[in-house]
Design a protein around this motif. Structure first.
Motif, PDB file in Angstrom:
ATOM      1  N   LEU A   1      39.161  32.154  42.257  1.00 46.79           N
ATOM      2  CA  LEU A   1      38.948  33.594  42.292  1.00 46.79           C
ATOM      3  C   LEU A   1      37.794  33.862  43.245  1.00 46.79           C
ATOM      4  CD1 LEU A   1      38.990  36.159  39.446  1.00 46.79           C
ATOM      5  CD2 LEU A   1      36.986  36.057  40.933  1.00 46.79           C
ATOM      6  N   GLN A   2      37.967  34.849  44.091  1.00 51.14           N
ATOM      7  CA  GLN A   2      36.929  35.159  45.071  1.00 51.14           C
ATOM      8  C   GLN A   2      36.498  36.618  44.941  1.00 51.14           C
ATOM      9  OE1 GLN A   2      37.835  33.700  49.126  1.00 51.14           O
ATOM     10  NE2 GLN A   2      39.538  32.559  48.217  1.00 51.14           N
ATOM     11  N   TRP A   3      35.225  36.854  45.137  1.00 55.45           N
ATOM     12  CA  TRP A   3      34.684  38.204  45.224  1.00 55.45           C
ATOM     13  C   TRP A   3      34.267  38.450  46.670  1.00 55.45           C
ATOM     14  CZ3 TRP A   3      34.575  42.114  41.741  1.00 55.45           C
ATOM     15  CH2 TRP A   3      34.838  41.810  40.404  1.00 55.45           C
TER      16      TRP A   3
ATOM     17  N   SER B   1      38.304  25.401  37.739  1.00 58.25           N
ATOM     18  CA  SER B   1      37.629  24.531  36.759  1.00 58.25           C
ATOM     19  C   SER B   1      36.211  24.998  36.436  1.00 58.25           C
ATOM     20  CB  SER B   1      37.587  23.100  37.286  1.00 58.25           C
ATOM     21  OG  SER B   1      36.894  23.057  38.515  1.00 58.25           O
ATOM     22  N   GLN B   2      35.746  26.009  37.151  1.00 56.28           N
ATOM     23  CA  GLN B   2      34.371  26.480  36.959  1.00 56.28           C
ATOM     24  C   GLN B   2      34.369  27.741  36.101  1.00 56.28           C
ATOM     25  OE1 GLN B   2      33.415  26.964  41.118  1.00 56.28           O
ATOM     26  NE2 GLN B   2      32.427  24.961  41.224  1.00 56.28           N
ATOM     27  N   ARG B   3      33.177  28.047  35.554  1.00 55.90           N
ATOM     28  CA  ARG B   3      33.062  29.240  34.729  1.00 55.90           C
ATOM     29  C   ARG B   3      32.192  30.307  35.386  1.00 55.90           C
ATOM     30  NH1 ARG B   3      35.323  29.338  29.926  1.00 55.90           N
ATOM     31  NH2 ARG B   3      34.032  31.082  29.278  1.00 55.90           N
TER      32      ARG B   3
ATOM     33  N   ALA C   1      28.885  35.606  39.315  1.00 61.45           N
ATOM     34  CA  ALA C   1      30.284  35.856  38.982  1.00 61.45           C
ATOM     35  C   ALA C   1      30.716  34.891  37.894  1.00 61.45           C
ATOM     36  CB  ALA C   1      31.168  35.691  40.215  1.00 61.45           C
ATOM     37  N   SER C   2      31.433  35.408  36.925  1.00 62.57           N
ATOM     38  CA  SER C   2      31.952  34.564  35.853  1.00 62.57           C
ATOM     39  C   SER C   2      33.464  34.581  35.876  1.00 62.57           C
ATOM     40  CB  SER C   2      31.459  35.073  34.495  1.00 62.57           C
ATOM     41  OG  SER C   2      32.060  36.323  34.204  1.00 62.57           O
TER      42      SER C   2
ATOM     43  N   ARG D   1      40.134  37.137  33.161  1.00 64.87           N
ATOM     44  CA  ARG D   1      39.060  38.079  33.464  1.00 64.87           C
ATOM     45  C   ARG D   1      37.958  37.425  34.299  1.00 64.87           C
ATOM     46  NH1 ARG D   1      39.281  42.573  29.960  1.00 64.87           N
ATOM     47  NH2 ARG D   1      40.725  42.251  28.231  1.00 64.87           N
ATOM     48  N   SER D   2      37.355  38.263  35.135  1.00 61.12           N
ATOM     49  CA  SER D   2      36.166  37.852  35.874  1.00 61.12           C
ATOM     50  C   SER D   2      35.222  39.039  35.942  1.00 61.12           C
ATOM     51  CB  SER D   2      36.525  37.393  37.288  1.00 61.12           C
ATOM     52  OG  SER D   2      35.356  37.114  38.044  1.00 61.12           O
ATOM     53  N   THR D   3      33.943  38.750  35.974  1.00 60.88           N
ATOM     54  CA  THR D   3      32.955  39.807  36.152  1.00 60.88           C
ATOM     55  C   THR D   3      32.020  39.433  37.291  1.00 60.88           C
ATOM     56  OG1 THR D   3      31.407  38.848  34.562  1.00 60.88           O
ATOM     57  CG2 THR D   3      32.975  40.456  33.710  1.00 60.88           C
ATOM     58  N   LEU D   4      31.564  40.438  37.990  1.00 61.09           N
ATOM     59  CA  LEU D   4      30.531  40.266  39.018  1.00 61.09           C
ATOM     60  C   LEU D   4      29.316  41.043  38.557  1.00 61.09           C
ATOM     61  CD1 LEU D   4      29.676  39.186  41.812  1.00 61.09           C
ATOM     62  CD2 LEU D   4      30.434  41.368  42.770  1.00 61.09           C
TER      63      LEU D   4
END
Lengths: 114, 115
Positions: free
Chosen positions: A33-35, A53-55, A64-65, A72-75
């Protein structure tokens, strides 16, 4: 078919505030996932890339999670500055139709007021 | 400067014309892409080339034809332009393709206006 949603579509905050941008995706079988950040009239600048594989990943005031299982991801942007004003896009890379593709959300337009 | 550069930055043309957009990257990447950003700012992939080989060809009209003479260049030719082709076209590149975790590097875009 992978779909990426970003909420909110627009956000306005005063300078110095900490803020969170949200991204959700429908297919959890992702490679990464990229921001990105997009300034008006410019291309996209990669901010952070989180492998499947990362959190989380951190770069300066940005964190970024990734929660792959829930899609889901958050920045998180700490101590926001007027220079942070831009559109932030989330994109996920996964396999579709035998090809690896990066699917983008529509972005969150952030305005940081001095 | 190391970058993805595309030309022209602005392109205004009439319906029915044929036009080309050029893209070059000096990052040593082996994969290049064309993305289209429509009026609603939605960014969608059109084509992807890896080592000059076409990898992704989305449901794009045949009037759009990409050409990759070498790993550092990916050009986009558009025939018989239509009003609906008006958009910003972005070129991008990355290192590696299959299972790769290389971030994408984007050019500054070409704003195409068809009148």
């Amino acid at each position: 078919k992978q779909e990426v949603t970003q909420i909110p579509a627009a956000l306005s905050v005063p300078e110095g505030e900490n803020l969170v941008l949200n991204c959700s995706f429908t297919d959890s079988a992702i490679y990464n996932l990229q921001w990105f950040r997009q300034d008006p009239g410019k291309g996209l600048t990669s901010l952070l890339l989180i492998q499947s594989s990362q959190r989380e990943q951190t770069s300066g005031r940005l964190n970024a999670s990734l929660d792959k299982s829930s899609g889901r991801s958050t920045l998180y942007i700490a101590a926001s500055q007027p220079g942070d004003s831009a559109t932030y896009l989330c994109a996920v890379k996964n396999s579709q139709g035998g090809s690896e593709k990066l699917v983008f959300g529509k972005g969150t337009k952030l305005t940081v007021n001095p | 400067d190391t970058a993805v550069s595309q030309t022209p930055k602005y392109l205004v043309t009439q319906m029915g014309n044929d036009k080309s957009i050029k893209c070059e990257q000096n990052l040593g990447h082996d994969t290049m892409y064309w993305y289209k950003q429509d009026s609603k700012k939605f960014l969608k992939i059109m084509f992807s080339y890896n080592n000059k080989e076409l990898i992704i060809n989305e449901t794009v009209p045949n009037r759009f034809s990409p050409k990759s003479p070498d790993k550092a260049h990916l050009n986009l030719h558009i025939n018989s332009l239509e009003l609906g082709d008006s958009a910003v076209y972005f070129c991008a590149s990355s290192l590696g393709y299959t299972g790769g975790n290389s971030p994408l590097h984007f050019g500054n875009g070409t704003r195409l206006t068809v009148t």
